[in-house]
Scaffold this active site. Sequence first.
Site, PDB file in Angstrom:
ATOM      1  N   GLU A 165      25.830  -4.379  14.728  1.00  0.00           N
ATOM      2  CA  GLU A 165      25.916  -4.491  13.274  1.00  0.00           C
ATOM      3  C   GLU A 165      26.902  -3.442  12.786  1.00  0.00           C
ATOM      4  OE1 GLU A 165      21.414  -4.301  12.492  1.00  0.00           O
ATOM      5  OE2 GLU A 165      22.115  -6.090  11.414  1.00  0.00           O
ATOM      6  N   ASN A 215      11.250   0.413   8.222  1.00  0.00           N
ATOM      7  CA  ASN A 215      11.622   1.837   8.216  1.00  0.00           C
ATOM      8  C   ASN A 215      12.734   2.154   7.209  1.00  0.00           C
ATOM      9  OD1 ASN A 215      13.275   0.333   9.919  1.00  0.00           O
ATOM     10  ND2 ASN A 215      13.771   2.082  11.211  1.00  0.00           N
ATOM     11  N   CYS A 248      15.119   3.967  14.605  1.00  0.00           N
ATOM     12  CA  CYS A 248      15.321   3.388  15.938  1.00  0.00           C
ATOM     13  C   CYS A 248      16.175   4.298  16.821  1.00  0.00           C
ATOM     14  CB  CYS A 248      15.927   1.999  15.840  1.00  0.00           C
ATOM     15  SG  CYS A 248      17.386   1.949  14.821  1.00  0.00           S
ATOM     16  N   THR A 286       8.553  -8.322  19.510  1.00  0.00           N
ATOM     17  CA  THR A 286       8.886  -9.383  18.552  1.00  0.00           C
ATOM     18  C   THR A 286      10.312  -9.889  18.794  1.00  0.00           C
ATOM     19  OG1 THR A 286       7.350  -8.403  16.982  1.00  0.00           O
ATOM     20  CG2 THR A 286       8.914  -9.974  16.095  1.00  0.00           C
ATOM     21  N   GLY A 287      11.200  -8.980  19.166  1.00  0.00           N
ATOM     22  CA  GLY A 287      12.574  -9.394  19.489  1.00  0.00           C
ATOM     23  C   GLY A 287      12.593 -10.451  20.585  1.00  0.00           C
ATOM     24  N   GLU A 315      18.405  -5.910  17.194  1.00  0.00           N
ATOM     25  CA  GLU A 315      18.487  -4.448  17.152  1.00  0.00           C
ATOM     26  C   GLU A 315      17.066  -3.960  17.350  1.00  0.00           C
ATOM     27  OE1 GLU A 315      18.161  -1.090  16.550  1.00  0.00           O
ATOM     28  OE2 GLU A 315      18.933  -1.010  14.487  1.00  0.00           O
ATOM     29  N   GLU A 337       8.789   4.054  22.961  1.00  0.00           N
ATOM     30  CA  GLU A 337       9.096   4.425  21.582  1.00  0.00           C
ATOM     31  C   GLU A 337       7.794   4.714  20.828  1.00  0.00           C
ATOM     32  OE1 GLU A 337      12.327   2.885  18.614  1.00  0.00           O
ATOM     33  OE2 GLU A 337      10.751   1.393  18.751  1.00  0.00           O
ATOM     34  N   ILE A 348       0.835  -1.213   0.000  1.00  0.00           N
ATOM     35  CA  ILE A 348       0.000   0.000   0.000  1.00  0.00           C
ATOM     36  C   ILE A 348       0.865   1.257   0.000  1.00  0.00           C
ATOM     37  CG2 ILE A 348      -1.734   1.276   1.360  1.00  0.00           C
ATOM     38  CD1 ILE A 348      -3.015  -1.366   1.884  1.00  0.00           C
ATOM     39  N   GLY A 403      13.712  -4.859  14.859  1.00  0.00           N
ATOM     40  CA  GLY A 403      12.279  -4.585  14.973  1.00  0.00           C
ATOM     41  C   GLY A 403      11.914  -4.213  16.394  1.00  0.00           C
ATOM     42  N   SER A 404      10.695  -4.533  16.783  1.00  0.00           N
ATOM     43  CA  SER A 404      10.186  -4.117  18.090  1.00  0.00           C
ATOM     44  C   SER A 404      10.712  -5.009  19.215  1.00  0.00           C
ATOM     45  CB  SER A 404       8.654  -4.184  18.085  1.00  0.00           C
ATOM     46  OG  SER A 404       8.250  -5.523  17.913  1.00  0.00           O
ATOM     47  N   LYS A 464      10.228 -12.625  21.149  1.00  0.00           N
ATOM     48  CA  LYS A 464       9.792 -13.907  20.554  1.00  0.00           C
ATOM     49  C   LYS A 464      10.947 -14.554  19.790  1.00  0.00           C
ATOM     50  CE  LYS A 464       4.995 -12.532  19.875  1.00  0.00           C
ATOM     51  NZ  LYS A 464       4.052 -12.002  18.909  1.00  0.00           N
ATOM     52  N   ASP A 520       6.485   2.577  -1.367  1.00  0.00           N
ATOM     53  CA  ASP A 520       6.178   1.539  -0.388  1.00  0.00           C
ATOM     54  C   ASP A 520       6.186   2.100   1.034  1.00  0.00           C
ATOM     55  OD1 ASP A 520       5.501  -1.065   0.014  1.00  0.00           O
ATOM     56  OD2 ASP A 520       7.544  -1.861  -0.020  1.00  0.00           O
TER      57      ASP A 520
HETATM   58  O1  TXE Z   1       7.458  -4.434  14.266  1.00  0.00           O
HETATM   59  P1  TXE Z   1       7.813  -5.981  14.381  1.00  0.00           P
HETATM   60  P2  TXE Z   1       6.186  -3.712  13.641  1.00  0.00           P
HETATM   61  C1  TXE Z   1       9.113  -0.696  16.522  1.00  0.00           C
HETATM   62  C2  TXE Z   1       8.349   0.604  16.412  1.00  0.00           C
HETATM   63  C3  TXE Z   1       7.062   0.183  15.784  1.00  0.00           C
HETATM   64  C4  TXE Z   1       6.859  -1.163  16.406  1.00  0.00           C
HETATM   65  C5  TXE Z   1       5.944  -2.102  15.673  1.00  0.00           C
HETATM   66  O2  TXE Z   1       8.125   1.131  17.703  1.00  0.00           O
HETATM   67  O3  TXE Z   1       6.008   1.041  16.063  1.00  0.00           O
HETATM   68  O4  TXE Z   1       8.142  -1.709  16.468  1.00  0.00           O
HETATM   69  O5  TXE Z   1       6.359  -2.296  14.329  1.00  0.00           O
HETATM   70  C6  TXE Z   1       8.600  -9.705  11.915  1.00  0.00           C
HETATM   71  N1  TXE Z   1       8.366 -14.060  14.618  1.00  0.00           N
HETATM   72  N2  TXE Z   1      10.040  -0.876  15.440  1.00  0.00           N
HETATM   73  O6  TXE Z   1       4.910  -4.326  14.109  1.00  0.00           O
HETATM   74  O7  TXE Z   1       6.610  -6.795  14.627  1.00  0.00           O
HETATM   75  C7  TXE Z   1       7.823  -8.745  11.039  1.00  0.00           C
HETATM   76  O8  TXE Z   1       7.148  -9.466  10.021  1.00  0.00           O
HETATM   77  C8  TXE Z   1       9.316 -13.621  13.767  1.00  0.00           C
HETATM   78  C9  TXE Z   1      11.412  -0.595  15.733  1.00  0.00           C
HETATM   79  O9  TXE Z   1       6.353  -3.598  12.198  1.00  0.00           O
HETATM   80  O10 TXE Z   1       8.902  -6.075  15.364  1.00  0.00           O
HETATM   81  C10 TXE Z   1       8.945  -7.853  10.541  1.00  0.00           C
HETATM   82  O11 TXE Z   1       9.640  -8.486   9.487  1.00  0.00           O
HETATM   83  N3  TXE Z   1       9.232 -12.441  13.120  1.00  0.00           N
HETATM   84  C11 TXE Z   1      12.318  -0.955  14.668  1.00  0.00           C
HETATM   85  C12 TXE Z   1       9.847  -7.745  11.774  1.00  0.00           C
HETATM   86  O12 TXE Z   1       9.510  -8.854  12.596  1.00  0.00           O
HETATM   87  C13 TXE Z   1       8.149 -11.671  13.346  1.00  0.00           C
HETATM   88  C14 TXE Z   1      11.869  -1.097  13.308  1.00  0.00           C
HETATM   89  C15 TXE Z   1       9.682  -6.462  12.573  1.00  0.00           C
HETATM   90  O13 TXE Z   1       8.333  -6.313  12.921  1.00  0.00           O
HETATM   91  C16 TXE Z   1       7.127 -12.071  14.232  1.00  0.00           C
HETATM   92  C17 TXE Z   1      10.478  -1.417  13.168  1.00  0.00           C
HETATM   93  C18 TXE Z   1       7.276 -13.319  14.877  1.00  0.00           C
HETATM   94  N4  TXE Z   1       6.355 -13.786  15.736  1.00  0.00           N
HETATM   95  C19 TXE Z   1       9.619  -1.277  14.225  1.00  0.00           C
HETATM   96  N5  TXE Z   1       6.205 -11.103  14.271  1.00  0.00           N
HETATM   97  C20 TXE Z   1      13.787  -0.669  14.787  1.00  0.00           C
HETATM   98  N6  TXE Z   1      14.418  -1.107  15.861  1.00  0.00           N
HETATM   99  O14 TXE Z   1      14.375  -0.111  13.889  1.00  0.00           O
HETATM  100  C21 TXE Z   1       6.620 -10.114  13.452  1.00  0.00           C
HETATM  101  N7  TXE Z   1       7.793 -10.461  12.870  1.00  0.00           N
END
Ligand code: TXE
Length: 495
Positions: free
Chosen positions: A463, A155, A287, A235-236, A253, A386, A24, A231-232, A238, A92
Amino acid sequence: MHRTQLYIDGAFTAPEAGGTFPAIDPATEQPFAEVAAGQGADIDRAVRAARRAFDSGVWSGLSGTVRAGHLRRIAQGLRDRLAEIAALEVRDNGKPLPEAEWDVGDAAFTFDYYADLAEAEDSRAEEEVDVGDARFRATIRREPLGVVGAITPWNYPLLMAVWKVAPALAAGCTLVLKPSEICSMSCEVLAQIIHAAGLPPGVFNLVTGTGPEAGQPLADHPLCDKLAFTGSVATGRKVMNAAASGIRTVALELGGKSPFLVFADCDIEKAVEWILFGIFWNKGEVCSATSRVLVERSLYPRLLERLRQAAEAITIGAGNEPGVKLGPIVSRGQYEKILAAIASGTASGARLVSGGERPAGLPTGYFLKPTIFADVPVEASIWREEIFGPVVCVNPFDTEEEALRLANDSAFGLAGAVMSDDLERCERVACRLRAGIVWINCSQPTFVQLPWGGFKTSGIGRELGRAGFEAYFETKQITRFDPAESWGWYLAGGQ
Ligand code: TXE
């Protein structure tokens, strides 16, 4: 409408179950492509391909110099398609075009940088260690770590993938990349460029898909040797749990709530420039964004007023329009998360100095004015959590000691910045900030040569730089006993 493909074992392919989800454009809220929805079966195929490629030695067995040649071809491929990839990234993710162009240039340079390190690896002899017993000769050898599962965010969709792909390939690892479902498009182009560069099948694999359907199976896959995640925190956690059950190496990270300490002796115009860059660059979806600004009290009112004027002068619009400095938020979900954070900020008693709402004249798209809060209660969630958007919190301080205490009072420790004309003070503050990245008299400039990563809940591992390369090696000791000697424990006298 373009339908993306997975890249597994050297071939572009549709997911086994055949599903897709829309990409989207956040400036129009309209779909512009269909993204392949990879699932567990596709992840399994990709990881097995990466495992076979690694174990066969087709990549890990090459000299660093030969691998470097491949990496340089990838860098050139990125440069050749820079305009196309940057435009795709804008569509994107929403970021302004000059920022997207910068990202693609950085991605190319990252491959060149790790090509140099791969080449240098060839002349790096095994390290000899004196173990204090002349009958033994011991060496330490470095070997590529194996199969890497890389899970990346939206991002910097291309660049965050490249921060993992380039050093992993340079070290001789093979990998499976799972980008964010919110922005997957540029990673398909990366796969095309890697394919054209002639890497052996299975060395690099791309599986797009959602976190639960593709990310989790990758994190859980027993044939992965390492998980590299950005990522978040949620999720980190998990991913780290999955790594813990398989006893796999993990690099995380995660997020940040980075402080920017501004002392009254600095040039106010420079302070405003770097505060803006620290939070509105890439829409604050960074981040390391310096989202908590601490200002020495004597400068506080003047700085807030100048910051308000400058923020209100920022041009907001679609990333492909000339002059735009603030594009739309990446997705509806993130937009709503930010609006909820702003509402909670107001409810907490913080003073909304500027922004906080959709700009006039932009009724469609996830647009938001640059937002400034002041006098924020330090227990409020907008001060602690955050937001990952163009929202900055500004508070005053009276002494250097108080500024450091407020700065370090955070669960995060990714980055920090300090601005003062007193350079000795800057050095002192830099050493006392509990963060992996500190900027003096600036905020955000990032160099491939320097290690990147955080303290506390901001993550584990580094990294970029040499550290980012070392992270893709295993260490092996080889201990040799002199065959002319006898051990003489059970068989006294020996031969
Ligand atoms: O992140 P997710 P989201 C933070 C930022 C943002 C929030 C949510 O605050 O508002 O996270 O963003 C994959 N097992 N950051 O929901 O979920 C997912 O498909 C394995 C900080 O997008 O952490 C994607 O590829 N992987 C940040 C990746 O994890 C899984 C950058 C990151 O998504 C998963 C982005 C699972 N169970 C968001 N669930 C930074 N540090 O730069 C999701 N994913």
